[in-house]
Design a protein around this motif. Structure first.
Motif, PDB file in Angstrom:
ATOM      1  N   ILE A  73       0.860  -1.190   0.000  1.00 48.31           N
ATOM      2  CA  ILE A  73       0.000   0.000   0.000  1.00 48.31           C
ATOM      3  C   ILE A  73       0.891   1.233   0.000  1.00 48.31           C
ATOM      4  CG2 ILE A  73      -1.571   1.356   1.459  1.00 48.31           C
ATOM      5  CD1 ILE A  73      -2.605  -1.539   2.350  1.00 48.31           C
ATOM      6  N   ASP A  74       0.635   2.134  -0.960  1.00 47.36           N
ATOM      7  CA  ASP A  74       1.453   3.338  -1.071  1.00 47.36           C
ATOM      8  C   ASP A  74       0.553   4.550  -1.300  1.00 47.36           C
ATOM      9  OD1 ASP A  74       3.287   5.282  -1.559  1.00 47.36           O
ATOM     10  OD2 ASP A  74       4.489   4.101  -2.979  1.00 47.36           O
ATOM     11  N   LEU A  75       0.364   5.335  -0.248  1.00 43.75           N
ATOM     12  CA  LEU A  75      -0.510   6.506  -0.325  1.00 43.75           C
ATOM     13  C   LEU A  75       0.344   7.768  -0.299  1.00 43.75           C
ATOM     14  CD1 LEU A  75      -3.055   5.294   2.351  1.00 43.75           C
ATOM     15  CD2 LEU A  75      -3.612   5.633  -0.057  1.00 43.75           C
ATOM     16  N   LYS A  76       0.080   8.704  -1.251  1.00 45.95           N
ATOM     17  CA  LYS A  76       0.856   9.952  -1.299  1.00 45.95           C
ATOM     18  C   LYS A  76      -0.078  11.156  -1.264  1.00 45.95           C
ATOM     19  CE  LYS A  76       5.033   8.644  -3.853  1.00 45.95           C
ATOM     20  NZ  LYS A  76       4.717   7.710  -4.955  1.00 45.95           N
TER      21      LYS A  76
ATOM     22  N   ASN B 125     -11.327   3.403   4.484  1.00 45.50           N
ATOM     23  CA  ASN B 125     -12.148   3.250   3.275  1.00 45.50           C
ATOM     24  C   ASN B 125     -11.316   3.445   2.014  1.00 45.50           C
ATOM     25  OD1 ASN B 125     -14.430   2.735   4.756  1.00 45.50           O
ATOM     26  ND2 ASN B 125     -15.122   4.871   4.771  1.00 45.50           N
ATOM     27  N   ILE B 126     -10.360   4.366   2.110  1.00 44.56           N
ATOM     28  CA  ILE B 126      -9.506   4.604   0.944  1.00 44.56           C
ATOM     29  C   ILE B 126      -8.565   3.418   0.740  1.00 44.56           C
ATOM     30  CG2 ILE B 126      -7.657   6.070   0.032  1.00 44.56           C
ATOM     31  CD1 ILE B 126      -9.136   8.453   1.369  1.00 44.56           C
ATOM     32  N   ILE B 127      -7.926   2.990   1.836  1.00 41.56           N
ATOM     33  CA  ILE B 127      -7.030   1.824   1.739  1.00 41.56           C
ATOM     34  C   ILE B 127      -7.796   0.614   1.201  1.00 41.56           C
ATOM     35  CG2 ILE B 127      -5.664   0.147   3.052  1.00 41.56           C
ATOM     36  CD1 ILE B 127      -4.925   2.388   4.991  1.00 41.56           C
ATOM     37  N   GLY B 128      -9.020   0.453   1.690  1.00 39.97           N
ATOM     38  CA  GLY B 128      -9.830  -0.714   1.325  1.00 39.97           C
ATOM     39  C   GLY B 128     -10.482  -0.619  -0.038  1.00 39.97           C
ATOM     40  N   LEU B 129     -10.163   0.419  -0.814  1.00 43.66           N
ATOM     41  CA  LEU B 129     -10.687   0.596  -2.177  1.00 43.66           C
ATOM     42  C   LEU B 129     -12.207   0.779  -2.197  1.00 43.66           C
ATOM     43  CD1 LEU B 129      -8.608  -2.270  -3.859  1.00 43.66           C
ATOM     44  CD2 LEU B 129      -8.092   0.164  -3.943  1.00 43.66           C
TER      45      LEU B 129
ATOM     46  N   GLU C 187      -2.397  10.270  -4.508  1.00 47.59           N
ATOM     47  CA  GLU C 187      -2.109   9.087  -5.301  1.00 47.59           C
ATOM     48  C   GLU C 187      -2.139   7.839  -4.446  1.00 47.59           C
ATOM     49  OE1 GLU C 187       1.541   9.389  -7.598  1.00 47.59           O
ATOM     50  OE2 GLU C 187       0.948  11.460  -8.134  1.00 47.59           O
ATOM     51  N   TYR C 188      -2.650   6.783  -5.049  1.00 43.67           N
ATOM     52  CA  TYR C 188      -2.724   5.514  -4.326  1.00 43.67           C
ATOM     53  C   TYR C 188      -2.296   4.389  -5.258  1.00 43.67           C
ATOM     54  CZ  TYR C 188      -4.790   1.636  -1.597  1.00 43.67           C
ATOM     55  OH  TYR C 188      -4.992   0.472  -0.891  1.00 43.67           O
ATOM     56  N   SER C 189      -1.227   3.723  -4.858  1.00 51.35           N
ATOM     57  CA  SER C 189      -0.826   2.513  -5.585  1.00 51.35           C
ATOM     58  C   SER C 189      -1.052   1.315  -4.680  1.00 51.35           C
ATOM     59  CB  SER C 189       0.657   2.561  -5.955  1.00 51.35           C
ATOM     60  OG  SER C 189       0.901   3.677  -6.763  1.00 51.35           O
ATOM     61  N   PHE C 190      -1.780   0.356  -5.206  1.00 50.35           N
ATOM     62  CA  PHE C 190      -1.991  -0.896  -4.480  1.00 50.35           C
ATOM     63  C   PHE C 190      -1.239  -1.976  -5.247  1.00 50.35           C
ATOM     64  CE2 PHE C 190      -4.107  -4.843  -3.443  1.00 50.35           C
ATOM     65  CZ  PHE C 190      -4.313  -4.723  -2.072  1.00 50.35           C
ATOM     66  N   LYS C 191      -0.308  -2.635  -4.577  1.00 48.16           N
ATOM     67  CA  LYS C 191       0.572  -3.610  -5.229  1.00 48.16           C
ATOM     68  C   LYS C 191       1.191  -2.989  -6.475  1.00 48.16           C
ATOM     69  CE  LYS C 191      -0.799  -8.221  -3.819  1.00 48.16           C
ATOM     70  NZ  LYS C 191      -1.392  -9.495  -4.199  1.00 48.16           N
ATOM     71  N   SER C 192       1.682  -1.774  -6.320  1.00 50.11           N
ATOM     72  CA  SER C 192       2.368  -1.032  -7.387  1.00 50.11           C
ATOM     73  C   SER C 192       1.466  -0.674  -8.566  1.00 50.11           C
ATOM     74  CB  SER C 192       3.578  -1.805  -7.935  1.00 50.11           C
ATOM     75  OG  SER C 192       4.384  -2.255  -6.881  1.00 50.11           O
ATOM     76  N   LYS C 193       0.184  -0.784  -8.358  1.00 47.60           N
ATOM     77  CA  LYS C 193      -0.727  -0.455  -9.453  1.00 47.60           C
ATOM     78  C   LYS C 193      -1.549   0.762  -9.049  1.00 47.60           C
ATOM     79  CE  LYS C 193      -4.488  -2.488 -12.102  1.00 47.60           C
ATOM     80  NZ  LYS C 193      -5.581  -3.433 -12.021  1.00 47.60           N
ATOM     81  N   ASN C 194      -1.570   1.767  -9.939  1.00 46.94           N
ATOM     82  CA  ASN C 194      -2.357   2.958  -9.628  1.00 46.94           C
ATOM     83  C   ASN C 194      -3.841   2.601  -9.638  1.00 46.94           C
ATOM     84  OD1 ASN C 194      -3.490   5.419  -9.334  1.00 46.94           O
ATOM     85  ND2 ASN C 194      -2.750   6.275 -11.274  1.00 46.94           N
ATOM     86  N   VAL C 195      -4.490   2.773  -8.518  1.00 44.25           N
ATOM     87  CA  VAL C 195      -5.898   2.371  -8.440  1.00 44.25           C
ATOM     88  C   VAL C 195      -6.822   3.586  -8.361  1.00 44.25           C
ATOM     89  CG1 VAL C 195      -5.509   0.093  -7.446  1.00 44.25           C
ATOM     90  CG2 VAL C 195      -5.639   2.078  -5.935  1.00 44.25           C
TER      91      VAL C 195
END
Ligand SMILES: Nc1ncnc2c1ncn2[C@@H]1O[C@H](COP(=O)(O)OP(=O)(O)O)[C@@H](O)[C@H]1O
Ligand SMILES: [Mg+2]
Lengths: 226, 434
Positions: free
Chosen positions: A4-7, A52-56, A64-72
């Motif tokens: 999880i990568d939140l910016k 809620n944001i982390i959980g999609l 910006e949010y990348s989940f498993k290196s994928k921009n979601v």
């Protein structure tokens, strides 16, 4: 690797009178695969919003949010549903089992939306794992709150997700049951699941290997344990 | 998505609120019930009408006497001799309706048709009319041995047997010689034969009709009963003999069988022209007879049926719409009540269409159950109604298929909006909902 990568996450709520509440104000958070993170903070500090944001569940935010290196960030609602179903297991504070539905079918719920084989066997073994083998055919309204959370955990594991998100999972439980439920969760983390738990209880947070303290929509302090 | 899970969930949701579901579905039950009753009854009524008229023949023309209303003096003069109380004169004040009534009920007005009329119609030729017979009836005391009954005796031509489709069971029909010689011979329809003779031999036996001796020369085979007239109750004698015995000069009715269906209406107008000339009447409106073809009656029956069908269809339509709105209403309530559940489902991976299909399945199952109950009730109603008007009714596969399709369609149409509302709920909002 960061799962999880939140910016610079910002989230504003607008109510009907157009009054704006800034729930998150520029937040950065990285969570590595296999980590156990406790998110703490007072009521209203933005924990659930972050969850809620982390959980999609919520894609309406700035940053910006990348989940498993994928921009979601720009995925459609249906794509998010699909990803959620596969990658994330939720445990909520309350309710969140289907009423008038037995334990087995509550655990099977995520499989209704995808076709995978061997569902029943897996559900049965998960129910056994959370110690509810003898309750498998009981309706959810015949269970205690502690048992309900165990079912929710079994359900969260049903699709073998990489992340388990729990928003105050012990909030409605007495200390003894809370410890039992936490033991279960810690066990999952030991098996390699990334675990993010929201809590305002120090005892619970103590189990985590990192604590993130929120205040007014920002990270106040962050500390690794051990 | 798993169909079995979907249907299982729908039933769980429906049974979670049994009473509510039942009440919701009542409108559909009534609507579908009406559709089924409508189709079953409509089918059997038109079948019955069809049977009645195919037994009559589709190229039949009936000319009936009709008393002239205004010119009472003329009628009085004419009817002096006719004012025999034995002659059936019901309905003589009904003017226009007479033709219909006569056709349906066997009601007869003062005879106005002459032997000349009969001959002229017959002389239109084989290519236009294949059978023509006059009719004159009288309720008479018919006696055999010490048995005496008040029965209707009718004078007819030989062609009458062809027109009515009678077949001889025993003995013979009367001949042209019998007509020319005004022979006192009778042919009995099957039931009249039974009434008088039981199962004894009737041929060459002598019966008395109003004290006049007549010889039985034939017995007719039993004919299938039609709804309005029992064809097996008839005592028939040559029309010439009947005129003499009844002290009559005119006929009440002349039955005509046209050569084919296509020429029925042209033959009708030819007959009209002929009779107006014979009766020296200038204006069609003053005619002392009515001409009606089986086609006319069929048309009238059909338009009556169309009105009935319309009324039933309106009831069905209204209750289906009202029922549909009820479904929509209850589904909206259900969506609101289950907002959290929807949030949960989305959290565990449900896509928009999964939720849409889930709620549509529920509304369709509701309406289908209503439809099935409606089919049962509608059929029951048609059975009861059919018994009351003594016809038979059947539940056709077509009607069932139609009813099931309609109820399914109502479920989809009225379930769509609530399902769409559910499907587009935001998962976060739904989970937060209290
Ligand atoms: N749907 C919403 N609409 C408007 N304001 C909201 C909504 N959800 C949360 N908030 C506000 O955002 C802030 C953060 O809320 P939340 O993330 O639920 O905090 P926590 O979970 O830490 O208690 C609070 O002030 C809350 O009132
Ligand atoms: Mg919260």
């Amino acid at each position: 690797m960061n799962i999880i990568d939140l910016k610079s996450i910002k989230k504003d709520y607008r109510n009907k009178k157009r009054i704006i509440t800034s729930a998150l104000r520029g937040l950065d958070l990285r969570i590595e695969e296999g980590e156990f993170v406790a998110i703490m903070g007072r009521s209203g500090s933005g924990k659930s919003t972050l969850m809620n944001i982390i959980g999609l569940l919520d894609s309406d935010f700035e940053g910006e949010y990348s989940f498993k290196s994928k921009n979601v960030k720009n995925l459609s609602g249906n794509k998010l549903s699909e990803l959620r179903g596969k990658e994330i297991g939720f445990v909520f504070q309350q309710f969140n089992l289907l009423k008038k539905t037995d334990v087995l079918h509550n655990v099977l719920l995520p499989t209704v939306y995808r076709s995978s084989r061997g569902d029943n066997k897996r559900a049965e073994s998960l129910i056994e794992k959370v110690g509810l083998k003898d309750k498998i055919h009981n309706k959810s309204n015949e269970l205690s709150v502690g048992q309900i959370q165990r079912v929710a955990i079994a359900r969260a594991l049903m699709m073998d997700p990489s992340v388990i998100l729990a928003d105050e999972p012990t909030g409605n439980l007495d200390t003894k049951t809370a410890v039992e439920v936490m033991d279960l969760m810690i066990g999952l983390n030991k098996e390699g699941k990334t675990l993010v738990i929201i809590t305002h209880e120090e005892d619970i947070a103590a189990y985590a290997n990192r604590i993130v303290q929120l205040k007014d929509g920002q990270i106040e302090k962050e500390g690794k344990k051990r | 998505m798993k169909i079995s899970a979907l249907i299982g969930q729908a039933f769980t949701a429906i049974f979670a609120n049994k009473v509510r579901s039942f009440l919701t579905v009542l409108g559909i039950v009534i609507g579908i019930g009406s559709v089924i009753a409508l189709i079953s009854l409509g089918d059997s009524v038109s079948n019955t009408i069809g049977e009645n008229f195919s037994s009559l023949g589709s190229a039949m023309i009936t000319v009936n006497s009709k008393p002239v209303k205004e010119d009472t003096d003329a009628i009085d003069e004419e009817t002096d001799q006719n004012e025999d109380p034995g002659i059936m004169m019901m309905g003589r004040d009904h003017g226009e309706e007479n033709g219909m009534r006569a056709m349906f009920m066997g009601v007869v007005s003062d005879p106005t048709l002459t032997e000349q009329d009969f001959n002229d119609i017959r002389n239109l030729g084989e290519d236009k009319v294949t059978a023509v017979s006059p009719e004159i009836s009288k309720t008479s005391d018919v006696a055999y041995n010490d048995l005496s009954k008040s029965l209707t005796v009718t004078g007819v031509d030989i062609a009458y047997f062809q027109i009515e489709g009678y077949e001889i069971a025993e003995g013979v029909l009367f001949s042209n010689e019998d007509i020319a010689g005004k022979s006192k011979v009778v042919v009995l329809a099957s039931q009249s034969y039974n009434d008088l003779f039981g199962s004894e031999n009737a041929i060459d036996e002598v019966i008395t009709i109003d004290e006049e001796e007549c010889r039985v020369i034939g017995v007719l085979s039993e004919k299938k009963e039609s709804q309005f007239i029992n064809p097996n109750e008839a005592i028939l004698l040559p029309y010439s003999s009947a005129l003499e015995s009844f002290d009559q000069e005119m006929f009440t009715t002349i039955s005509v069988e046209a050569a084919n269906e296509e020429i029925v209406s042209s033959v009708c107008s030819e007959i009209e022209t002929l009779l107006l000339a014979n009766h020296e009447i200038a204006d069609t409106g003053d005619a002392d007879f009515t001409i009606i073809s089986s086609q006319d009656i069929l048309d009238m029956q059909e338009s009556t049926m169309a009105i009935l069908t319309g009324v039933f269809a309106a009831i069905a339509g209204i209750s289906l719409v009202v029922g549909g709105i009820g479904i929509m209403n209850i589904m909206l309530v259900s969506v609101t009540e289950r907002t959290k559940e929807i949030g949960l489902r989305k959290a565990v991976g449900a896509k928009t269409y999964h939720i849409l299909i889930q709620f549509l399945t529920e509304s369709v199952i509701l309406t289908l159950v209503g439809g099935l109950v409606g089919i049962g009730i509608g059929y029951l109603i048609s059975l009861i109604a059919a018994r009351m008007i003594s016809i038979t009714t059947v539940l056709s596969i077509d009607a069932v298929v139609l009813a099931v399709s309609i109820s399914g369609a109502v479920g989809i149409v009225f379930g769509l909006y609530p399902a769409w509302k559910a499907a587009r709920l935001d998962p976060v909002d739904a989970l937060r909902y209290e």
